[in-house]
Write a protein that holds these residues in place. Sequence first.
Motif, PDB file in Angstrom:
ATOM      1  N   VAL B  10      71.614 -17.448   4.287  1.00 16.56           N
ATOM      2  CA  VAL B  10      72.823 -17.219   3.488  1.00 16.56           C
ATOM      3  C   VAL B  10      73.973 -16.970   4.454  1.00 16.56           C
ATOM      4  CG1 VAL B  10      73.949 -15.629   1.898  1.00 16.56           C
ATOM      5  CG2 VAL B  10      71.564 -16.309   1.498  1.00 16.56           C
ATOM      6  N   PHE B  11      74.861 -17.932   4.528  1.00 15.19           N
ATOM      7  CA  PHE B  11      75.995 -17.837   5.442  1.00 15.19           C
ATOM      8  C   PHE B  11      77.277 -17.687   4.635  1.00 15.19           C
ATOM      9  CE2 PHE B  11      72.589 -20.146   7.421  1.00 15.19           C
ATOM     10  CZ  PHE B  11      72.507 -19.571   8.678  1.00 15.19           C
ATOM     11  N   CYS B  12      78.127 -16.789   5.100  1.00 11.77           N
ATOM     12  CA  CYS B  12      79.397 -16.588   4.388  1.00 11.77           C
ATOM     13  C   CYS B  12      80.488 -17.465   4.986  1.00 11.77           C
ATOM     14  CB  CYS B  12      79.838 -15.129   4.469  1.00 11.77           C
ATOM     15  SG  CYS B  12      81.404 -14.852   3.585  1.00 11.77           S
ATOM     16  N   ALA B  13      81.133 -18.259   4.135  1.00 12.47           N
ATOM     17  CA  ALA B  13      82.339 -18.987   4.521  1.00 12.47           C
ATOM     18  C   ALA B  13      83.470 -17.962   4.522  1.00 12.47           C
ATOM     19  CB  ALA B  13      82.611 -20.118   3.541  1.00 12.47           C
ATOM     20  N   ALA B  14      83.596 -17.280   5.639  1.00  8.75           N
ATOM     21  CA  ALA B  14      84.408 -16.054   5.681  1.00  8.75           C
ATOM     22  C   ALA B  14      85.900 -16.323   5.502  1.00  8.75           C
ATOM     23  CB  ALA B  14      84.165 -15.329   7.010  1.00  8.75           C
ATOM     24  N   LEU B  15      86.510 -15.476   4.705  1.00 12.70           N
ATOM     25  CA  LEU B  15      87.966 -15.446   4.587  1.00 12.70           C
ATOM     26  C   LEU B  15      88.577 -14.969   5.901  1.00 12.70           C
ATOM     27  CD1 LEU B  15      88.018 -13.579   1.177  1.00 12.70           C
ATOM     28  CD2 LEU B  15      88.877 -15.918   1.508  1.00 12.70           C
ATOM     29  N   THR B  16      89.819 -15.347   6.150  1.00 17.54           N
ATOM     30  CA  THR B  16      90.537 -14.875   7.340  1.00 17.54           C
ATOM     31  C   THR B  16      91.705 -13.993   6.906  1.00 17.54           C
ATOM     32  OG1 THR B  16      90.034 -16.983   8.431  1.00 17.54           O
ATOM     33  CG2 THR B  16      91.681 -15.572   9.472  1.00 17.54           C
ATOM     34  N   PRO B  17      91.636 -12.693   7.164  1.00 20.53           N
ATOM     35  CA  PRO B  17      92.782 -11.828   6.828  1.00 20.53           C
ATOM     36  C   PRO B  17      93.955 -12.104   7.762  1.00 20.53           C
ATOM     37  CG  PRO B  17      91.119 -10.590   8.038  1.00 20.53           C
ATOM     38  CD  PRO B  17      90.538 -11.955   7.804  1.00 20.53           C
ATOM     39  N   LEU B  18      95.164 -11.903   7.250  1.00 23.93           N
ATOM     40  CA  LEU B  18      96.379 -12.188   8.026  1.00 23.93           C
ATOM     41  C   LEU B  18      97.199 -10.914   8.184  1.00 23.93           C
ATOM     42  CD1 LEU B  18      97.452 -15.504   6.239  1.00 23.93           C
ATOM     43  CD2 LEU B  18      96.030 -15.249   8.288  1.00 23.93           C
ATOM     44  N   ASP B  19      97.947 -10.860   9.288  1.00 23.31           N
ATOM     45  CA  ASP B  19      98.862  -9.736   9.473  1.00 23.31           C
ATOM     46  C   ASP B  19     100.199 -10.042   8.780  1.00 23.31           C
ATOM     47  OD1 ASP B  19     100.377 -11.384  11.134  1.00 23.31           O
ATOM     48  OD2 ASP B  19      99.556 -10.538  12.990  1.00 23.31           O
ATOM     49  N   ALA B  20     101.159  -9.151   8.959  1.00 18.90           N
ATOM     50  CA  ALA B  20     102.432  -9.289   8.244  1.00 18.90           C
ATOM     51  C   ALA B  20     103.202 -10.540   8.672  1.00 18.90           C
ATOM     52  CB  ALA B  20     103.291  -8.045   8.463  1.00 18.90           C
ATOM     53  N   ASP B  21     102.890 -11.076   9.842  1.00 21.88           N
ATOM     54  CA  ASP B  21     103.520 -12.316  10.307  1.00 21.88           C
ATOM     55  C   ASP B  21     102.699 -13.547   9.938  1.00 21.88           C
ATOM     56  OD1 ASP B  21     105.686 -10.996  11.497  1.00 21.88           O
ATOM     57  OD2 ASP B  21     104.501 -10.584  13.307  1.00 21.88           O
ATOM     58  N   LEU B  22     101.690 -13.358   9.088  1.00 25.30           N
ATOM     59  CA  LEU B  22     100.812 -14.441   8.625  1.00 25.30           C
ATOM     60  C   LEU B  22      99.963 -15.036   9.744  1.00 25.30           C
ATOM     61  CD1 LEU B  22     103.179 -16.289   6.090  1.00 25.30           C
ATOM     62  CD2 LEU B  22     101.653 -14.343   5.694  1.00 25.30           C
ATOM     63  N   ASN B  23      99.712 -14.225  10.770  1.00 25.21           N
ATOM     64  CA  ASN B  23      98.789 -14.635  11.833  1.00 25.21           C
ATOM     65  C   ASN B  23      97.438 -13.949  11.607  1.00 25.21           C
ATOM     66  OD1 ASN B  23     100.875 -16.114  13.090  1.00 25.21           O
ATOM     67  ND2 ASN B  23     101.668 -14.211  13.992  1.00 25.21           N
ATOM     68  N   PRO B  24      96.338 -14.536  12.084  1.00 19.67           N
ATOM     69  CA  PRO B  24      95.026 -13.922  11.862  1.00 19.67           C
ATOM     70  C   PRO B  24      94.996 -12.475  12.351  1.00 19.67           C
ATOM     71  CG  PRO B  24      94.759 -16.171  12.644  1.00 19.67           C
ATOM     72  CD  PRO B  24      96.227 -15.861  12.742  1.00 19.67           C
ATOM     73  N   ASN B  25      94.429 -11.614  11.510  1.00 15.93           N
ATOM     74  CA  ASN B  25      94.297 -10.197  11.827  1.00 15.93           C
ATOM     75  C   ASN B  25      92.887  -9.973  12.384  1.00 15.93           C
ATOM     76  OD1 ASN B  25      93.700  -7.435  11.670  1.00 15.93           O
ATOM     77  ND2 ASN B  25      95.123  -7.119   9.965  1.00 15.93           N
ATOM     78  N   HIS B  26      92.812  -9.884  13.699  1.00 15.81           N
ATOM     79  CA  HIS B  26      91.500  -9.857  14.347  1.00 15.81           C
ATOM     80  C   HIS B  26      90.684  -8.627  13.978  1.00 15.81           C
ATOM     81  CE1 HIS B  26      92.992 -12.758  17.734  1.00 15.81           C
ATOM     82  NE2 HIS B  26      92.971 -13.300  16.552  1.00 15.81           N
ATOM     83  N   ALA B  27      91.330  -7.471  13.920  1.00 20.90           N
ATOM     84  CA  ALA B  27      90.582  -6.236  13.630  1.00 20.90           C
ATOM     85  C   ALA B  27      90.018  -6.282  12.215  1.00 20.90           C
ATOM     86  CB  ALA B  27      91.496  -5.018  13.808  1.00 20.90           C
ATOM     87  N   ALA B  28      90.846  -6.712  11.265  1.00 22.90           N
ATOM     88  CA  ALA B  28      90.369  -6.778   9.877  1.00 22.90           C
ATOM     89  C   ALA B  28      89.277  -7.839   9.740  1.00 22.90           C
ATOM     90  CB  ALA B  28      91.537  -7.083   8.930  1.00 22.90           C
ATOM     91  N   PHE B  29      89.387  -8.914  10.516  1.00 23.14           N
ATOM     92  CA  PHE B  29      88.363  -9.959  10.449  1.00 23.14           C
ATOM     93  C   PHE B  29      87.035  -9.451  10.993  1.00 23.14           C
ATOM     94  CE2 PHE B  29      86.134 -13.700  12.225  1.00 23.14           C
ATOM     95  CZ  PHE B  29      85.958 -14.396  11.041  1.00 23.14           C
ATOM     96  N   ALA B  30      87.083  -8.763  12.116  1.00 24.99           N
ATOM     97  CA  ALA B  30      85.846  -8.228  12.700  1.00 24.99           C
ATOM     98  C   ALA B  30      85.191  -7.249  11.739  1.00 24.99           C
ATOM     99  CB  ALA B  30      86.147  -7.553  14.042  1.00 24.99           C
TER     100      ALA B  30
END
Lengths: 306, 306
Positions: B10-30
């Motif tokens: 079972v693999f999750c097609a993971a969502l990518t959270p974004l920061d206020a500048d609409l760039n990937p939010n690495h901490a929230a993603f981890a």
Amino acid sequence: MSETVFPRGVFCAALTPLDADLNPNHAAFAAHCRHLLAEGCTGIALLGTTGEANSFSGDERRALLEAALQAGISPDQLLPGTGVAALTETVALTRHALSLGVTTVVMLPPFYYKGVSEDGIVAAYAEIVERIGDERLRVVLYHIPQVAGVPLPHGAIARLRERYPGTFVGIKDSAGDLAHMTALVERFPGFAVLAGADPLMLPLLKAGGAGAITATTNLVARDLRFVFDHWADPAQAAAVEAAQARVVAARERASRFAQMASLKALVAERTGDPGWRRMRPPLVPLSETERAALLTPAPDEARRAS
Amino acid sequence: MSETVFPRGVFCAALTPLDADLNPNHAAFAAHCRHLLAEGCTGIALLGTTGEANSFSGDERRALLEAALQAGISPDQLLPGTGVAALTETVALTRHALSLGVTTVVMLPPFYYKGVSEDGIVAAYAEIVERIGDERLRVVLYHIPQVAGVPLPHGAIARLRERYPGTFVGIKDSAGDLAHMTALVERFPGFAVLAGADPLMLPLLKAGGAGAITATTNLVARDLRFVFDHWADPAQAAAVEAAQARVVAARERASRFAQMASLKALVAERTGDPGWRRMRPPLVPLSETERAALLTPAPDEARRAS
């Protein structure tokens, strides 16, 4: 049509020749650009659908644009495609062009997601323009729903024109529907509507359009330019009709098999360089059978030539 | 199905959270990846359609994968999407993953040009594999014609499996057609067929499939993993049925409005972080009206909860 509409003219959606490793061949590309300008093209719309641009990485695209400039083509004569699926990459490609003095670009909407909302399309273009933040930027929108899978609705164009009137200056309409092009001319005064299909430039000019950005121009730029220059001159009516007939015939010839592969095969014939036939996957060259059929004039062509 | 089929689970097609500048939010993603693994996911299929990957540049994609690894996720648990429109960029993204020890990738076909030939699709994947030249590579093909616009024909899969049997190990089938998935299982023994839609994993497992790579897993990984682990155990039939019903209900809930925006809105509720609602254009968040409707349980849900 106002003379101040920009861009105006006959622009070639230039093919991109490849080397034996299927990488862009800069020298052959520069030679092709010079040929197209000598044939009468107003400018070169490089790195579009016909140029296989979306089969090249950002670095390959940047290198091709730089090669054209280094070969002496004026920045004013180059209209690179810079619209890709990721808006940050579209920003990077467009900024790169601007950094070289190339200020007019042809920009696809982000094309991976389908069925996106008008709000989403407007938000994407707005975000791109805001991030670039360069007053010199002139964007020609690119409507080619049969390939991109993402049409540009009139409502989105209206909102972008209202918000950034000096930036969104025109549209390349490659949907192949003259009624759609003329509706754009009527709705958006001062907006440069450019035909994406060679045979439609003449009727579009009569309806107030600004010209064409087309693929068959790789073969018949001189004829299309003649039509552009003289379509309104009654004294040239017969010559315009003959040039238009040659444009239509060339387009039909290149459409019997896969169009881009056919265009490349025909440029290979003109230049004597079989390397011109190469295409980068997922596109592939014509089969030998197809190429032989393409190069054999149809009976009526043979009759005309005799 | 043979236990040696890989990947399985079972693999999750993971969502990518974004920061206020609409760039990937690495901490929230981890943090999201850790949550998904704690909920029972076999691994994380990051940077796919659900993860908005094609809205990110190559550099942004590389940085997100590195961030997941730096957060302590094992390379074996990460299946990044690396297939983009340009084969040279697909090569670069895949090589980057391999350089980090991430050897299994999910690979779209080049998706700009439509109506490409089977020869062209095979040539593209072959060129990619040859250029990478790394025996460790394991490719999960990605069939999602309703978004990519480019289906993966059975003939292309057969030719790639024959030419590179150890490389093309499986397929994520997101077309939503169980008959298509089971036909793949029957035609290609040892090939890992993974459902791209959560409700279809159970019937696919019964037909010999290998599991799922799905979007609703962002919400109900625990239930989907329970179904995966126990579907064949008669003693767990009732519990499997209940878990499957929750999976189906979650999927339906997330499909009332735009699916990815809905999933992000629901993760925002779970985490208490409204930043999770952001999407990068051309995708947009739900409207406030839509979000309110999404968060208000339907009458039958309210009844069950009371």
